[in-house]
Design a protein around this motif. Structure first.
Motif, mmCIF file in Angstrom:
data_model
loop_
_atom_site.group_PDB
_atom_site.id
_atom_site.type_symbol
_atom_site.label_atom_id
_atom_site.label_comp_id
_atom_site.label_asym_id
_atom_site.label_seq_id
_atom_site.Cartn_x
_atom_site.Cartn_y
_atom_site.Cartn_z
ATOM 1 N N LEU A 1 7.725 6.279 14.884
ATOM 2 C CA LEU A 1 8.816 5.448 15.382
ATOM 3 C C LEU A 1 9.619 4.795 14.260
ATOM 4 C CD1 LEU A 1 7.208 3.723 18.501
ATOM 5 C CD2 LEU A 1 8.773 5.671 18.434
ATOM 6 N N THR A 2 8.952 4.310 13.228
ATOM 7 C CA THR A 2 9.682 3.667 12.136
ATOM 8 C C THR A 2 10.554 4.687 11.404
ATOM 9 O OG1 THR A 2 7.706 3.943 10.741
ATOM 10 C CG2 THR A 2 8.038 1.792 11.778
ATOM 11 N N LYS A 3 10.101 5.932 11.324
ATOM 12 C CA LYS A 3 10.901 6.970 10.662
ATOM 13 C C LYS A 3 12.136 7.314 11.490
ATOM 14 C CE LYS A 3 6.783 9.005 8.456
ATOM 15 N NZ LYS A 3 5.795 8.150 9.109
ATOM 16 N N VAL A 4 11.968 7.344 12.806
ATOM 17 C CA VAL A 4 13.126 7.577 13.682
ATOM 18 C C VAL A 4 14.124 6.426 13.539
ATOM 19 C CG1 VAL A 4 13.888 7.754 16.080
ATOM 20 C CG2 VAL A 4 11.867 9.023 15.314
ATOM 21 N N ALA A 5 13.632 5.195 13.511
ATOM 22 C CA ALA A 5 14.517 4.040 13.345
ATOM 23 C C ALA A 5 15.241 4.103 12.004
ATOM 24 C CB ALA A 5 13.719 2.747 13.463
ATOM 25 N N ALA A 6 14.542 4.551 10.957
ATOM 26 C CA ALA A 6 15.179 4.686 9.648
ATOM 27 C C ALA A 6 16.284 5.741 9.686
ATOM 28 C CB ALA A 6 14.136 5.054 8.596
ATOM 29 N N THR A 7 16.067 6.805 10.445
ATOM 30 C CA THR A 7 17.112 7.817 10.616
ATOM 31 C C THR A 7 18.333 7.214 11.297
ATOM 32 O OG1 THR A 7 15.450 9.577 10.794
ATOM 33 C CG2 THR A 7 17.645 10.065 11.642
ATOM 34 N N MET A 8 18.101 6.361 12.287
ATOM 35 C CA MET A 8 19.211 5.688 12.962
ATOM 36 C C MET A 8 19.951 4.766 12.001
ATOM 37 S SD MET A 8 17.531 4.717 16.660
ATOM 38 C CE MET A 8 16.972 5.988 17.810
ATOM 39 N N GLU A 9 19.227 4.160 11.061
ATOM 40 C CA GLU A 9 19.885 3.287 10.084
ATOM 41 C C GLU A 9 20.841 4.091 9.210
ATOM 42 O OE1 GLU A 9 18.878 0.338 6.310
ATOM 43 O OE2 GLU A 9 17.422 1.835 6.972
ATOM 44 N N THR A 10 20.410 5.266 8.768
ATOM 45 C CA THR A 10 21.283 6.088 7.927
ATOM 46 C C THR A 10 22.545 6.524 8.675
ATOM 47 O OG1 THR A 10 20.154 8.153 8.538
ATOM 48 C CG2 THR A 10 19.306 6.947 6.628
ATOM 49 N N GLU A 11 22.469 6.562 9.989
ATOM 50 C CA GLU A 11 23.629 6.921 10.805
ATOM 51 C C GLU A 11 24.528 5.718 11.096
ATOM 52 O OE1 GLU A 11 21.314 10.437 13.332
ATOM 53 O OE2 GLU A 11 21.764 8.505 14.261
ATOM 54 N N GLY A 12 24.112 4.541 10.629
ATOM 55 C CA GLY A 12 24.922 3.350 10.826
ATOM 56 C C GLY A 12 24.657 2.611 12.116
ATOM 57 N N ARG A 13 23.585 2.957 12.828
ATOM 58 C CA ARG A 13 23.303 2.296 14.097
ATOM 59 C C ARG A 13 22.525 0.993 13.907
ATOM 60 N NH1 ARG A 13 21.080 7.143 17.793
ATOM 61 N NH2 ARG A 13 20.835 5.443 19.295
ATOM 62 N N PHE A 14 21.952 0.795 12.735
ATOM 63 C CA PHE A 14 21.311 -0.464 12.375
ATOM 64 C C PHE A 14 21.777 -0.845 10.985
ATOM 65 C CE2 PHE A 14 17.891 1.416 15.119
ATOM 66 C CZ PHE A 14 17.927 0.469 16.123
ATOM 67 N N ASP A 15 21.952 -2.164 10.739
ATOM 68 C CA ASP A 15 22.150 -2.603 9.362
ATOM 69 C C ASP A 15 20.797 -2.991 8.777
ATOM 70 O OD1 ASP A 15 21.516 -5.222 10.185
ATOM 71 O OD2 ASP A 15 23.612 -5.815 10.400
ATOM 72 N N ARG A 16 20.814 -3.478 7.529
ATOM 73 C CA ARG A 16 19.553 -3.720 6.828
ATOM 74 C C ARG A 16 18.694 -4.770 7.525
ATOM 75 N NH1 ARG A 16 15.749 -1.473 4.684
ATOM 76 N NH2 ARG A 16 17.385 -0.047 4.007
ATOM 77 N N LYS A 17 19.278 -5.861 7.973
ATOM 78 C CA LYS A 17 18.480 -6.905 8.635
ATOM 79 C C LYS A 17 17.958 -6.417 9.978
ATOM 80 C CE LYS A 17 20.127 -11.100 6.426
ATOM 81 N NZ LYS A 17 20.610 -12.486 6.606
ATOM 82 N N GLU A 18 18.776 -5.666 10.697
ATOM 83 C CA GLU A 18 18.354 -5.163 12.003
ATOM 84 C C GLU A 18 17.203 -4.175 11.874
ATOM 85 O OE1 GLU A 18 22.783 -5.505 14.080
ATOM 86 O OE2 GLU A 18 22.046 -3.604 13.273
ATOM 87 N N ILE A 19 17.258 -3.308 10.871
ATOM 88 C CA ILE A 19 16.184 -2.321 10.720
ATOM 89 C C ILE A 19 14.892 -3.005 10.289
ATOM 90 C CG2 ILE A 19 16.554 -1.695 8.296
ATOM 91 C CD1 ILE A 19 15.750 0.690 11.206
ATOM 92 N N GLU A 20 15.002 -4.094 9.524
ATOM 93 C CA GLU A 20 13.796 -4.841 9.154
ATOM 94 C C GLU A 20 13.162 -5.472 10.387
ATOM 95 O OE1 GLU A 20 15.095 -7.572 6.194
ATOM 96 O OE2 GLU A 20 15.176 -6.066 4.586
#
Length: 373
Positions: A33-52
């Motif tokens: 799940l964390t890897k999927v969320a990191a993929t979403m971050e690279t796509e711009g769906r999360f910023d740094r604080k949100e992904i943390e």
């Protein structure tokens, strides 16, 4: 839903090997799940604080399953070991009551650890029993599993039934403070972990997390409204109307699950056939739904308050393709499927109509995540 319906949906894992397969499966799922969320971050769906923030909840979910795996490690082999109850229909996750019991156990973890022998002592006793009595030290093994369970709980940071709101400062825009408020619940109605992120602007005299009156009230309000059946529009409008100087500009909700698996859950429709035809090896015969709902403020209106005053009220944008947004109560909703390669191949071959527009994340034990539309 009636009591008999609930009983048929809830199932106890009676066998040790089945219980361990269940937790092994979720250990893999939660690690992805964390890897999927990191993929979403690279796509711009999360910023740094949100992904943390998201990573903290997803890692906590992993630790929750780690703790429960210790607790039920000897289910079916030892009379007092207990048995995990999970929701096998439209969930696949443990029932809400399991997390309530775990939270109660966490409050008493230190007392249990103080009264129990340490891990090293238990292992020494096990060796002596094996050598002197030439039998399997089942009671000592069970005691060790419970020791590990309470040690895991004492470390903390699990995903609990209630994960109360926290507030992150994002900066100021003029006289407005911007915050990201986040919280999570294990929804008792659907037996699924649910994460909330709210962006808001604060025009109060004291910053929200330092306000001894508004912050406890805001926390209580949000937790009371954190129900799966409530639309985001209902939650956001209620908050906006109850707090004149707190202005929610964006609200997102993430449903983690259901988890589908031929070995454990009862599903209907195309996904059942996909998982059956995939004929994937143990540990890879699953699919997890990840649903994101988003509600955005479209504009602000000033409405009369009292005799001479006025307050801001948010006007939220609703999805124009869903009956004016009335059905979803959101600006956008997107469902994704997370699955290993074999189930994805079976899904791609069948290409059922209801899944053509669903985002697919294909995961592997190497840590690679591939994204398909």
């Amino acid at each position: 839903m009636t009591a008999p319906d609930l009983q048929s949906d809830h199932m106890k894992l009676e066998d040790t090997r089945v219980t361990r397969r269940y937790f092994d499966k979720f250990a893999k799922i939660t690690s992805h799940l964390t890897k999927v969320a990191a993929t979403m971050e690279t796509e711009g769906r999360f910023d740094r604080k949100e992904i943390e923030v998201m990573a903290r909840y997803l890692i906590g979910l992993n630790w929750t399953f780690t703790a429960l795996a210790h607790k039920y490690h000897f289910a079916g082999r030892f009379a007092h070991a207990g048995k995990l109850t999970f929701d096998r229909h439209e969930s696949g996750f443990p029932v809400y009551q399991e997390l309530l019991e775990m939270a109660n156990d966490a409050l008493q973890a230190e007392r249990h650890l103080t009264s129990q022998p340490g891990v090293g002592d238990l292992k020494d006793q096990m060796v002596r029993v094996i050598l002197s009595e030439q039998e399997i030290p089942t009671k000592l093994q069970y005691a060790l599993s419970q020791r590990l369970y309470y040690e895991e709980l004492s470390r903390g940071d699990q995903f609990w039934a209630r994960n109360d709101p926290q507030c992150l400062w994002l900066g100021n825009e003029g006289d407005r403070r911007r915050f990201l408020v986040h919280w999570a619940v294990y929804d008792s109605q659907v037996n699924l972990p649910t994460i909330y992120l709210m962006n808001l602007e604060d025009t109060g005299r004291t910053g929200l997390p330092k306000d001894e009156q508004r912050w406890p009230e805001a926390q209580a309000h949000l937790m009371a409204q954190s129900l799966a059946h409530l639309k985001l529009l209902t939650i956001a409008k209620g908050f906006d109307e109850d707090f004149d100087d707190l202005h929610p500009t964006r609200l997102r909700r993430f449903h983690i699950g259901p988890m589908y698996s031929n070995a454990f859950t009862r599903q209907s429709g195309p996904l059942r056939d996909v998982l059956r035809e995939a004929n994937a090896p143990a540990g890879e015969d699953w699919a997890l739904v990840w649903t994101e709902e988003e509600l955005l403020s479209d504009r602000v209106e000033n409405v009369k308050s009292g005799w001479f005053g006025s307050v801001e009220r948010q006007i939220f944008a609703l999805d124009p393709f869903q009956g004016g947004g009335a059905e979803t109560g959101a600006s956008r909703m997107e469902r994704s499927l997370i699955m290993p390669e074999r189930p994805y191949q079976a899904l791609a071959e069948r290409n059922p109509a209801g899944f053509r527009d669903v985002r697919k994340f294909v995961v592997s034990d190497t840590g690679r995540v591939l994204s398909y539309r």
